[in-house]
Design an enzyme around this catalytic site. Structure first.
Site, mmCIF file in Angstrom:
data_model
loop_
_atom_site.group_PDB
_atom_site.id
_atom_site.type_symbol
_atom_site.label_atom_id
_atom_site.label_comp_id
_atom_site.label_asym_id
_atom_site.label_seq_id
_atom_site.Cartn_x
_atom_site.Cartn_y
_atom_site.Cartn_z
ATOM 1 N N TYR A 143 35.845 67.211 17.747
ATOM 2 C CA TYR A 143 37.138 67.226 18.392
ATOM 3 C C TYR A 143 36.937 67.824 19.773
ATOM 4 C CZ TYR A 143 42.094 66.505 17.545
ATOM 5 O OH TYR A 143 43.363 66.014 17.549
ATOM 6 N N TRP A 169 37.975 69.874 21.982
ATOM 7 C CA TRP A 169 38.516 71.114 22.530
ATOM 8 C C TRP A 169 37.483 72.232 22.654
ATOM 9 C CZ3 TRP A 169 43.192 71.517 24.699
ATOM 10 C CH2 TRP A 169 44.155 70.551 24.394
#
Length: 757
Positions: A103, A105
């Protein structure tokens, strides 16, 4: 000047790297940043050396994940094991048995972007099964191309600027509110936090703000309609019904700019299902007075108005419907395309939405092409692992879940993002091997077979460039790597060498060589945009560059509305879709061919007297689960647990006092949380922010998450067979005071076999 950056802000490095200071021109620096440095340097939570799970070495095939001990090894030995697993799995089962879970982030840096590094490596190694969409707004990513002919990213780029709302709008109807709390963050980083100031400007001007949310604080200073959670679609439909009943719909707009209005009108009136969507009908569902609904409907047509939805609106059962119904309501009002009015998605959900800074598409790390075409919707990980070979639907397709033997995760923590974590725990035992690159002992790292310690942004150099931020920053290395941590590029370069892919992966460049290469490409982008970037050495020395381009206020769909024939949308009709023949033709009970009220899987409408609706919102002290071991998040806990919020009357009814610890439970799991009061929330709700590090234990013979992670309570089910997004905001729970001794947290120390002393 030395700088660094994160998804929650940009900072000057002060006191020889022992402290950070927000940029002077950031009007409202994020609270999250106060805990960043302490979290990144917490020795007990950092992974200092490569480690391998004992049970995996003994051939337990995943049975011990989450409860096992680890053996620390030398880098060369562990890289040999990881490369050997790639060779074994792709040779025996093919690359379609490798799932690359990442992901985006992990870092705001453009080069040290874990997802890009993992995908580049695996693409060169023959490919992988990937994931589509995001936990943040999966329903929008699937639906907007059908409704507006735009991807979600394209629509977010042109959402009406706050400056235009301030100048032209008179009424903002904000479903889910608009909050500076959730606007603390931005993918790829941000240098300014403007949403709080923008909201203050709106409130001080002529704009009436109406907050439709179970919690007053989701839009401070606004009129509050405390709607029953999960019933927003009913309110949207009733507002549209009452506008039509009063003859106030914009018939010219509906005829010129929309397709399917007659189908939707028949549904609103009850012609198609026998249920008129009146204010009285909605009042019984929404717990909002019918007279209030009717008055609001008329005012939306009398004033220059904006219908706004947060990202969280579609993270619920049938999450496609609020998007569609909100757009339909705005179409009935007929102000889409007018300055400062119409329809918006994402205000307050992230910093850049509504920002009128110029958009510059900066280059990123090239990932190559994935030879494997298979993928899953991002929130269907547990289904994939538990149900290989089973059929499912997604975006008007019939698909089959792959049979995954190797999971590789970098830069993320599914044991934060995912729902029903007990179910994910069971699914996580199914693959033969799990490899994780991570800097800290998160729940995902504690469930890996091979653990590769990665650096934090403080321990490497990088560049922060955000296509919607007017500042470029050089991210200085301010600390040496802790322990034996390596950056993801070095890790994958070592693996690529073992697979004979070193030249293709590195292209003869070290990390600085890639940074120089990306900067040279950025200089070309800037030149085409009409300005010049400094040379690499100057930028590194100065640390900051402000883009010299004027603001570009946005007004989406204005060109289309002005001339739909000359500027058609990329939809099936060329117009805004109010009813879709394609979606209707796929015959999904959970996503019909027009916006509709569909009762959620769990709801206060049919809840037992002692059940509460769980609101698992974004926290104030961290991004997702990042920085949960930092000083700011730790100081905000109650008795070491995440703090949950109750209305004082609700707490009194359950015999709870502020500062105590409560147990929350349902059929899926149970967790502990601290008790705090909030008079500005519905009495039938409990708010427990996401992101407390997952800490499951057996306490007095029963399963219990001891730290306050709400995703042990949420439902692991897709929004519908259309988008298959997560439904985190659809869950009921019970609560009671915890009277026993508090179980010690296991996340306060490394897993067994690891000594970080």
């Amino acid at each position: 000047m030395a700088y660094t950056a994160a998804h929650w802000g940009a900072y000057r490095v002060v006191d020889d790297g022992t402290a950070l200071a927000p940029l002077e021109d950031d009007p409202q620096p994020s609270r999250i940043g106060r805990g960043w440095l302490s979290a990144a340097t917490d020795r007990q939570s950092r992974i200092l050396r490569p480690a391998v799970r004992r049970g995996w070495l003994d051939g337990d095939r995943g049975a011990g994940r989450g409860i096992d001990s680890y053996v620390e090894m030398e880098w060369d030995a562990v890289l040999d094991l990881a490369a050997g697993e790639v060779e074994r799995v792709r040779g025996t089962f093919g690359n379609g048995a490798i799932f690359a879970g990442s992901y985006g982030w992990a870092s705001a840096g453009r080069f040290h972007h874990a997802q890009s590094q993992l995908r580049r490596f695996l693409n060169l190694a023959g490919g992988f099964v990937g994931a589509r969409d995001t936990y943040s707004h999966a329903a929008a990513e699937v639906m907007f191309p059908h409704l507006l002919g735009l991807s979600n990213r394209e629509f977010q780029d042109v959402v009406t600027s706050f400056s235009e709302v301030r100048r032209h709008c008179e009424l903002v109807l904000a479903f889910g509110g608009i909050s500076p709390r959730t606007a603390q963050v931005a993918s790829s980083g941000t240098t300014r936090h403007e949403v709080g100031r923008w909201l203050g400007d709106l409130a001080a001007g002529k704009v009436r703000l109406v907050n439709v949310s179970p919690r007053r604080g989701d839009l401070d200073g606004a009129e509050w309609l405390p709607i029953r959670p999960g019933t927003d679609v009913a309110l949207m439909l009733a507002l549209a019904f009452e506008i039509v009943a009063a003859g106030r719909e914009d018939r010219a707009f509906l005829a010129r700019c929309t397709a399917g209005w007659e189908t939707l009108r028949a549904y609103l009136s009850g012609e198609s299902d026998g249920v008129p969507k009146t204010a009285e009908w909605a009042a019984a569902l929404c717990d909002i007075d019918a007279a209030t609904i009717r008055a609001l409907a008329l005012e939306l047509t009398e004033r220059r108005s904006m219908v706004s939805l947060t990202w969280g609106m579609q993270r619920a059962d049938h999450g496609e419907q609020p998007l569609w119904a909100g757009l339909a309501l705005a179409s009935v009002i007929g102000q889409i395309g007018r300055p400062g009015c119409g329809f918006a998605f994402g205000y307050g959900s992230t910093t850049p939405v509504g920002r009128d800074a110029p958009l510059v598409d900066w280059p990123s790390m090239p990932q190559g092409v994935n030879p494997v075409r298979d993928y899953i919707p991002v929130a269907r990980i547990a289904d994939m692992l538990l149900r290989p070979g089973e059929a499912y639907t997604y975006n008007l397709q019939h698909r089959i879940y792959p049979d995954i033997r190797l999971v590789w995760w970098t830069g993320g923590n599914p044991f934060h993002h995912h729902q029903d974590l007990r179910r994910l725990d069971e699914a996580w035992k199914r693959p033969e091997t799990v490899i994780v690159n991570e800097h800290s002992w998160t729940a995902t790292a504690r469930r890996a077979d091979i653990v590769l310690p990665a650096t934090t942004p403080f321990e490497r150099e990088d560049v922060m460039v955000n296509r919607r931020d007017p500042v470029l920053l050089w991210m200085s290395r301010i600390r040496a790597p802790m322990g034996e941590a390596r950056d993801d590029y070095a890790i994958f370069a070592g693996l690529a060498e073992r697979l004979g892919l070193a030249e293709a992966f590195t292209e003869g460049r070290d990390a600085e060589g890639w940074l120089r290469h990306l900067w040279a490409r950025s200089q070309g982008v800037a030149q085409r945009a009409g300005f010049a970037l400094p040379d690499f050495e100057t930028f590194r020395a100065v640390g900051r560059f402000d883009v010299p381009l004027a603001a570009e206020p946005q007004n989406p769909l204005s060109g289309f509305v002005a001339d739909p024939q000359a500027n058609p949308l990329r939809t099936e009709s060329g117009r805004i879709t109010l009813a879709s023949e394609r979606i209707a033709g796929f015959a999904m009970d959970d996503c019909p061919g027009h916006p509709a009220w569909l009762p959620p899987a769990e709801s206060l409408l049919d809840a037992a007297e002692d059940e509460l609706h769980l609101v698992s919102n974004q926290p104030d002290t961290r991004l997702h689960a990042q920085n949960d071991r930092g000083s700011e998040a730790l100081a905000d806990k109650t008795a070491g647990r995440e703090a949950g919020y109750l209305h004082p009357d609700t707490a009194a009814r359950h015999g709870l006092k502020e500062g105590e610890v409560m147990r929350l439970w349902n059929a899926r799991g149970a967790c502990l949380a601290g008790v705090r009061f909030d008079e500005g929330m519905r009495r039938d709700c409990v708010v427990l922010p996401t992101g407390a590090w997952y800490d499951p234990q057996i306490v007095d013979g029963a399963w219990l998450e001891a730290h306050g992670n709400p995703n042990v309570l949420t439902i692991d089910k897709g929004t519908s067979g259309m988008a298959q997004g997560n439904i985190a905001h659809t869950a009921l729970v019970r609560i009671a005071r915890w009277d026993g001794p508090l179980p010690p947290l296991t996340i306060d120390r490394p897993p067994r076999g690891i000594s970080n002393g």
